[in-house]
Design a protein around this motif. Structure first.
Motif, PDB file in Angstrom:
ATOM      1  N   THR A  59       0.824  -1.209   0.000  1.00 37.21           N
ATOM      2  CA  THR A  59       0.000   0.000   0.000  1.00 37.21           C
ATOM      3  C   THR A  59       0.856   1.256   0.000  1.00 37.21           C
ATOM      4  OG1 THR A  59      -1.730  -1.190   1.206  1.00 37.21           O
ATOM      5  CG2 THR A  59      -1.829   1.217   1.225  1.00 37.21           C
ATOM      6  N   ALA A  60       1.923   1.250   0.787  1.00 39.96           N
ATOM      7  CA  ALA A  60       2.817   2.407   0.824  1.00 39.96           C
ATOM      8  C   ALA A  60       3.496   2.621  -0.524  1.00 39.96           C
ATOM      9  CB  ALA A  60       3.864   2.214   1.919  1.00 39.96           C
ATOM     10  N   ALA A  61       3.902   1.529  -1.189  1.00 40.66           N
ATOM     11  CA  ALA A  61       4.544   1.665  -2.504  1.00 40.66           C
ATOM     12  C   ALA A  61       3.583   2.233  -3.533  1.00 40.66           C
ATOM     13  CB  ALA A  61       5.071   0.304  -2.962  1.00 40.66           C
ATOM     14  N   PHE A  74       1.564   6.901  -6.887  1.00 40.29           N
ATOM     15  CA  PHE A  74       0.494   7.794  -7.337  1.00 40.29           C
ATOM     16  C   PHE A  74       0.739   9.240  -6.922  1.00 40.29           C
ATOM     17  CE2 PHE A  74      -2.107   3.879  -7.690  1.00 40.29           C
ATOM     18  CZ  PHE A  74      -2.515   4.059  -9.003  1.00 40.29           C
ATOM     19  N   LEU A  75       1.403   9.451  -5.814  1.00 39.27           N
ATOM     20  CA  LEU A  75       1.628  10.810  -5.326  1.00 39.27           C
ATOM     21  C   LEU A  75       2.946  11.403  -5.804  1.00 39.27           C
ATOM     22  CD1 LEU A  75       0.341  10.506  -1.644  1.00 39.27           C
ATOM     23  CD2 LEU A  75      -0.840  11.448  -3.639  1.00 39.27           C
ATOM     24  N   ARG A  76       3.694  10.670  -6.653  1.00 45.16           N
ATOM     25  CA  ARG A  76       4.947  11.220  -7.170  1.00 45.16           C
ATOM     26  C   ARG A  76       4.619  12.421  -8.045  1.00 45.16           C
ATOM     27  NH1 ARG A  76       7.084   6.843  -9.660  1.00 45.16           N
ATOM     28  NH2 ARG A  76       8.023   6.201  -7.691  1.00 45.16           N
ATOM     29  N   ALA A 117       1.477  12.538   1.196  1.00 45.51           N
ATOM     30  CA  ALA A 117       1.009  12.143   2.530  1.00 45.51           C
ATOM     31  C   ALA A 117       1.878  11.022   3.057  1.00 45.51           C
ATOM     32  CB  ALA A 117      -0.446  11.681   2.448  1.00 45.51           C
ATOM     33  N   PRO A 118       2.212  11.061   4.342  1.00 44.08           N
ATOM     34  CA  PRO A 118       3.032   9.989   4.917  1.00 44.08           C
ATOM     35  C   PRO A 118       2.294   8.654   4.885  1.00 44.08           C
ATOM     36  CG  PRO A 118       2.122  11.378   6.642  1.00 44.08           C
ATOM     37  CD  PRO A 118       1.795  12.060   5.344  1.00 44.08           C
TER      38      PRO A 118
END
Length: 204
Positions: free
Chosen positions: A37-39, A44-46, A62-63
């Motif tokens: 999920t973090a990856a 997507f947020l790059r 977002a962290p």
């Protein structure tokens, strides 16, 4: 519930190992899910390669949240803690016919012969009951290991008698434990020391 409690009584270590394995699998699965999920979130947020519009501040990603893994770890701890707490409770109460009416033709005496099997091998065993004596006499014998007297509880249950206690050698030392269900024709359950348990198959 009686059948479940009886299985727990006869296979306490197998149940405990199964719960430990389930908890470990749950933690591994949740940690893997959190990492994936973090990856995906980072991908997507790059930020896109475009010129920022004047007057707008760049938005920080977002962290990554690790709450899922922490919840899984806490759940695993609860499962293991519950196993260590509830297993003796189930062994000592539910399987001893706590909800079953005493059997009118409760067993008073008899000799049962057969084998005890375990991963390390099998053993010829003889169980002798004399429940009319004072104190009650329960003796387990093996040609190689010797003779052991049970010190514990004899409880009527639906269909027979439940034995639960410590096996004492002729020298007076504690050798192991016994948890057995005795009916008019056979004895099932387990005897042994620690994780080395022989499953009983004795017949009258």
């Amino acid at each position: 519930m009686t059948d479940v409690a009886r299985y727990v009584q006869d296979h306490p270590y197998q149940m405990l190992y199964g719960l430990i394995g389930l908890a470990i699998l749950l933690v591994i699965t949740e940690i893997r899910h959190a990492v994936e999920t973090a990856a995906l979130r980072r991908a997507f947020l790059r930020p896109a390669a475009v010129t920022p519009v004047a007057g707008t501040a760049p938005v920080a990603p977002a962290p990554a949240r690790t709450g899922g893994a922490l919840v899984s770890l806490a759940l695993a701890v609860v499962i293991l803690g519950g196993a260590f707490y509830l297993l003796p409770l189930l062994q000592g109460q539910l399987g001893q016919g706590g909800s079953a009416a005493p059997v009118a033709q409760a067993l008073t005496s008899g000799t049962y012969r057969g084998v005890g099997t375990s991963p390390v091998g099998s053993a010829d065993l003889t169980l002798t009951l004399d429940l009319l004596s004072t104190p009650k006499r329960v003796v387990l014998a093996n040609p190689t290991l010797g003779t052991f007297w049970m010190r514990g509880e004899v409880t009527p249950e639906s269909g027979g008698t439940y034995l639960s206690g410590t096996l004492i050698a002729a020298s007076g030392a504690s050798w192991g434990t016994i948890k057995a269900h005795v009916t008019a024709r056979q004895v099932t359950g387990s005897v042994g020391a620690g994780p080395v348990q022989w499953q009983l198959d004795l017949r009258r």
